[in-house]
Scaffold this active site. Structure first.
Site, mmCIF file in Angstrom:
data_model
loop_
_atom_site.group_PDB
_atom_site.id
_atom_site.type_symbol
_atom_site.label_atom_id
_atom_site.label_comp_id
_atom_site.label_asym_id
_atom_site.label_seq_id
_atom_site.Cartn_x
_atom_site.Cartn_y
_atom_site.Cartn_z
ATOM 1 N N LYS A 1 40.832 -26.478 35.902
ATOM 2 C CA LYS A 1 41.609 -25.242 35.792
ATOM 3 C C LYS A 1 40.670 -24.059 36.022
ATOM 4 O O LYS A 1 39.651 -23.912 35.333
ATOM 5 C CB LYS A 1 42.240 -25.189 34.393
ATOM 6 C CG LYS A 1 43.531 -24.429 34.323
ATOM 7 C CD LYS A 1 44.213 -24.689 32.987
ATOM 8 C CE LYS A 1 45.374 -23.758 32.777
ATOM 9 N NZ LYS A 1 45.892 -23.847 31.406
HETATM 10 O O1 G3P Z 1 48.255 -22.771 29.293
HETATM 11 C C1 G3P Z 1 48.532 -21.473 29.613
HETATM 12 C C2 G3P Z 1 49.810 -20.879 29.058
HETATM 13 O O2 G3P Z 1 50.831 -21.841 29.001
HETATM 14 C C3 G3P Z 1 49.658 -20.023 27.851
HETATM 15 O O3 G3P Z 1 50.859 -19.707 27.200
HETATM 16 O O4 G3P Z 1 52.146 -18.732 25.322
HETATM 17 O O5 G3P Z 1 49.643 -18.378 25.443
HETATM 18 O O6 G3P Z 1 51.172 -17.207 27.022
HETATM 19 P P1 G3P Z 1 50.953 -18.451 26.189
#
Ligand code: G3P
Length: 215
Positions: free
Chosen positions: A83
């Site tokens: 990633k």
């Molecule tokens: O893995 C990245 C992403 O899914 C993060 O989500 O909820 O932290 O914006 P969030």
């Protein structure tokens, strides 16, 4: 649409995998920090639980550093996807990792132009963050629609992985738009399975079952 779990917590990953719905896993530094465990050990353990793409994120932000970390992560297991943040040095690294046969997930995508550049660099997956766009009053799902349109226009093979999914509507809209993958926290995966009429119907069936004569 493939479903990934967005978590670095082995307990959560096992719980979701037991439901049979999980095709892969995404992690990020924030999710790992919550577990209090190291990146490499955690990724190896996740690879033993789920047989599918497992995203492990680099910390370096310069091309050489990303390449070094990316090669180390890819060497951990055949299912590891590296990633990489959507910055110019990241795109350069993705281009090189792609030529080496290493799969990449380009993360922190917030615009269609970024998504097009990631695909040109050879990204295996692009991660647009819908919830974080919603957080700043920009409709996250519109970005998914735009990226899918652009990728279809030019027959680009980069998979659209909807990230920052916060609720079932994000998930259902992603599937309706034809996104390749949605990565979903355990809480939302559980919400996907729930319906109040299912609970009410089950309670009634169980109540009526008591009235059935034996035999
Ligand atoms: O893995 C990245 C992403 O899914 C993060 O989500 O909820 O932290 O914006 P969030």
């Amino acid at each position: 649409m493939k479903i990934f779990i967005d978590s670095a917590d082995i307990g959560e990953i096992k719980e979701a995998a037991a439901m049979g719905a999980i095709d892969g896993v995404t992690t990020n530094p924030s999710l790992l920090a919550k577990t209090g465990r190291g990146l490499k050990d955690t990724i190896v353990e996740i690879c033993e639980v789920v047989d599918g793409p497992i995203s492990a994120e680099v910390i370096a932000t310069d091309t050489q550093g990303i390449l070094t970390e990316g090669r180390e992560l890819a060497a951990l297991h055949k299912n590891v996807v590296v990633k990489v943040p959507l910055i110019i040095d990241g795109l350069k690294a993705v281009r090189q990792l792609t030529t080496e046969g290493i799969k990449t997930n380009v993360t922190l995508c917030f615009s269609p132009s970024q998504a097009l550049l990631a695909a040109k660099a050879g990204a295996t997956m692009i991660s647009p963050f819908v919830g974080r766009l919603d957080d700043i009053s920009m409709p996250g799902m519109e970005l998914i629609e735009q990226i899918i349109d652009i990728y279809q226009n030019y027959d680009l093979s980069t998979e659209v992985l909807v990230a920052s999914v916060r609720h079932p509507i994000h998930f259902v809209e992603s599937a309706r738009m034809g996104a390749d993958i949605a990565t979903v926290p355990l809480k939302v995966i559980q919400q996907l399975a729930q319906h109040p009429l299912t609970d009410i119907g089950l309670a009634k069936f169980l109540e009526d079952a008591k009235k059935i004569p034996k035999g």
